[in-house]
Every structure is written in C-alpha cells, then in structure tokens.
Design a protein around this motif. Sequence first.
Motif: not given
Length: 605
Positions: A427-448
């Motif tokens: 909400q403060d316009r700050k970056a919240g990270g980059i994520l990979a999502v699987s083909d089934s819609g599950e969280e795959r990973s959070t990029l370090a």
Amino acid sequence: MSQPPQPPDQPPSGGFGAPQDPGQGGEPSKDRSGTSPRRPVPPHPPAPPAVPPVPPVSPPTGHTPPQIWDTGVLPSSPPAGPGVPAPPRADPATSYAQNPYTPVRGGPGYGGMYSPPPGPPYGTLPSGGGSGGRNTRRKAVVIGAAVAVLLAAGGGVYAAVSGGEDDKKPIATSTTTPAGQDRQNPAPEPTGKGASTGGRDRGEGESDPNDVRRAGEAKVLYQTPAPEVSKKGADVPGFWVMKGYVVKAVDDKIVAYKDDGTKKWTLSLPKAVCAAPDSTTDGEVVVAYEGHGKDSCSQLALIDLGKGIKVWDHDAPEAGSFGGGHTSMGMAQSGGLVGMSWFGGSAVIKVRDGEEVAVEKPSPGCSVDGYAGGKALLRAYSCTNGTAKLQKVASNGRITWTYAVRKGYKVDKIFSTSPVVIALSDQDRKAGGILAVSDSGEERSTLAVGTQSYQPLCGTDLFGTNVGSCQGVAASMDTFYLPTEMTQGSAGGSTSEIHAFDLDSGKKKWAAKVAGRMLLPLRMDGKNLIAYEEPSYDEAGLVVSIGPDGGKPKTVLKLPQATREAENGFYSATHAYRNGIFYIASNRVTGAEGTSEKLIMAFGS
C-alpha cells in the motif's frame, strides 16, 4: 490536467489498505506503476555533475512511482480470515512531500524495502556519468520533470496524432505500391540499404552507414525515419516480429517491412492506434484505436498481419462501475482471447469476432488491475479490503486457478505468464518481492533478491492497466533472468549485471557482469540467454549470448559505430532478436526539433 475521478470502491491511490486478513476475493483494481524511458547518450562523457535536490512534486492522482525490486525475506501468507474495511485514503501529495526524490529504505514492518519516487525505470539514476550511455542533461530533465511527463502522457496518450478523417476507410496497399504513394500521411521509408535506397530516402546529407562499416560490425539492414507528428510526444504502441518481416503501428498507420527494408504492406485506420498487445494469434492481432471521446481508446480492430487487412472493426465493450471512458487502455492477447483493462472497467473478448466473453466478475469492492498475455492469459485484481489475487483465464473464459496474494500486497507486474513470475507491491508503493507461481496456481518460490536493486524496463503506466508490459526480463521453465540497476564502483566506473534465479528454490544461480553499459535480457535461445548491451558513451551496442552456467557474455552482433547515436537516440523503444536479426522499434515519437528520430532499426550479420 484534470484527471478522472477515482472509483469509490477502488483502493487508495497507489495501492490498497494496510495489511489485513484476506477476505473475499474480488476483482482487480488498477496497479499504478510507471517508468521513464531510456535516455540518449552524448558524444563524449561529461564530467560527473553535482545533482541538486529536487523539490517535491505532487503526482497525478492514481500514479505509483516506479520501483526497484529490493526486498528482504517476505512475511509468509497468513491464514484466511474475514476482510476488514480499508483505512482512510492517504493524500498522495502529502506522501510525495514527505518523500521527494530521495530513496527511503526500511519500510515499516518489512526490512530492506526500497521506496523510490518518480524517476527512471524502477529506480533512481546513479550520480555522475550515469549508466554508461545516459545523457546527464537529459537525466536531470527526466528526474526533475518526471511527474510533468506523466501528466502530459496521461492527457495525450491516446491522441497519438490522427492523420486521416473520421470516416476514412482503411486501405491496404500491396507490396508493389511505390514508396510515399499515400499522400495523406506517407509512411516512413527505410534507409541504410545502400544501392537499394536513394539519397531521398536517407534524408538530407545522410549517408549509408554500411559504407563505413568496420570489420566485425553488423550490417544495417534498414533504418526507418520516424514520421512527422502533429502532436509532439506521441505514443506509438504495437510492434510484432513475424517470419521474414516486422509490423509496426505508428499513428493511424500499420506498416509491414520485410527484412530487406522494403515495404510489404500499409494499412490505414480511421484514427491513431492507442493500445496493442505484444503477442499475436496465428498472425492476427487485435489493436485499439482512438474513439470519438477525448482520450478514449474505444475502437477495436482485428488485423491480419500477413495480408495487411482489417478483418473486423467495432466498439470496445462497456464494462465497470464507471461505464467505459476507455482511458489508459491496456491489452494482452493469448490464444483466442484478448484481455483489456482501462480506468474504470475491463473486459475479455474473442479474437475471432471481437465478441465479449463472460468471465467471472470480481466481488464487490474489487476491480481488475490488468491482464498479461503470451503463452497464457492472466489477470490481476485487488480489493479495497486489502486482498488481491492472480488468476489464469482459460480459452472459454473460465478461471482455471486462483492464487491469493499475501496480505497487504497486490500484483504490480507480471513478468512472465509461462512460467508465471510476478512482482508485488504494498500500500505504500514499496516493492513486495518477486514470486514464481506454479502451473496449478500454488506459490513456487520467492526469489532471493535480497537488498539488490533491479531495473527491468516497464512502460509508462499511469493507471496501472499494463501489468504485463515489462521488457528487459526473460524466463525459461526453470530460470528467471533480471537486470540490476547500474552501480558506481569505487574507482568511478559503472557496471550492470544480469542475475539468474532458480524458479524452484528462488536462489540466485549466477550473475553476468559488464562495465559501462546496461545489460538487458532479451530472450532464450535454447539453453542460452540472448541479451542486449546498450551503447556506452563511445561504443555502439552489442547483442550477446550467455551460457546456461553464466560466464562472460559472448558477442553475437556488434552494432555499427556509425549508428551509435541513432541507436541511443530512442526516447523509449522495444528491443527484439529473432532469427539472427536485432530490431529496435520506437514506442514514442517526440517530434523534437533538430533531431533525426528513427521508427525502426534492423541489424544483421
């Protein structure tokens, strides 16, 4: 310039409510991020100047500053719970006054975040000589007038110069049409072809760059001058690379150029093209052009890119609580569908006939942020209660999976639709990270990504309707490639890197570094990554290949020194590499006096 009223059921300008328990999923609101274009380079590097502080400027309503993805460990997703009302909206002018053009680290509750103000793509420019090929004088203009530029873009983004009458019927000219035959608004002619183009095509005093080509340099296949525009600063969206030719929309024309620089066809539309998807379906693409209302991008047409004909033409659907002014239209095409989002509404239509497809509507208090296309059609939406979701839309319009974004965040950008890679913001316009999502819609990973700052190229996006518009990123099924910002070394030199991330673990696999240039991912070539090294102060750009294990980039194409200034003179451009040819296509024609802007440049071996 007056802006449209903000929908009452949308989140506050620039984001949504404070982190809360996720409630009922709903439909997307507008993501408001945007970036400044690339800047040309002077003939010689200037001395590092002292950059004076810039006074705070109130941004246009609903605009989120560009962000550098720079975060620490993200909080885990909380258990589902009932939603709560959104907090009162913050005054964007106050927020900017408290945080003028100075990056602030350490957002409340989330360590290591970076909240930059308006400026160049996803962050601030380094001081001194800039990123190798950036003009310091232009840099100061971009930083100091970023909001003014966005305001101008917001008012004229759909008035990209109409050269034809309202009732003018589209005309397709054959490959045998003589150059410049269209007297109403002649399409730009290619140059740089030596004997195949005369001095008239190259312009007054402009010589063929191939005549002075050095050993080892790529050949200039052609360079097309930008057309004259009746309104300065005209956006010219729409560029597609086909087999043996490319197609570019500019103003009220769509023009196809063969790889030898000759025209394949020219199609005229009633008014200027104001929005277009990046991908096509079986050689066909749906574009939007100006409607009858002010800043209305409300007319749709299906274009056959092989034949240069218009298949169908009709009004865009009306949708959303505010009807459909169709301001700030964003478009994404995948398979047989086109997803569209604009300020106050959204819709999905069929490519075949333009008919609207019934897609699950957002819950009350939610709205669609935008769509991303290509291999799949994804839509992002967010709600006033602080929840947000990402969904995959099937070819029949059904939702095949839904990914619930962690509390307090929304989808800011969709970098790739297959594999799915997204960037979040809070909400403060700050970056919240980059994520990979699987083909089934599950969280795959959070990029370090750690505390590193990254700088993909994402087009100016006043109302956040182009969530899938970023360049300078690439992905294979197991790896995501992201460019860092330019950094200054202790010795005064600047460097940039491409970082490769494992999409299953989120860990960084390797980094490739170059000095004095911005290094941007373009696409995959088998297991190798193709990247573009932007020109430096005294050297032209390079197209390079990086192996699956990283290492030093190997030159694929060395662009000619004779075209360095033209290569670096694009205000904003799309870069593409296909079948051994590198293309640079303008996204915006400034119409500035005393400049020799190019619409397209093509280089080959």
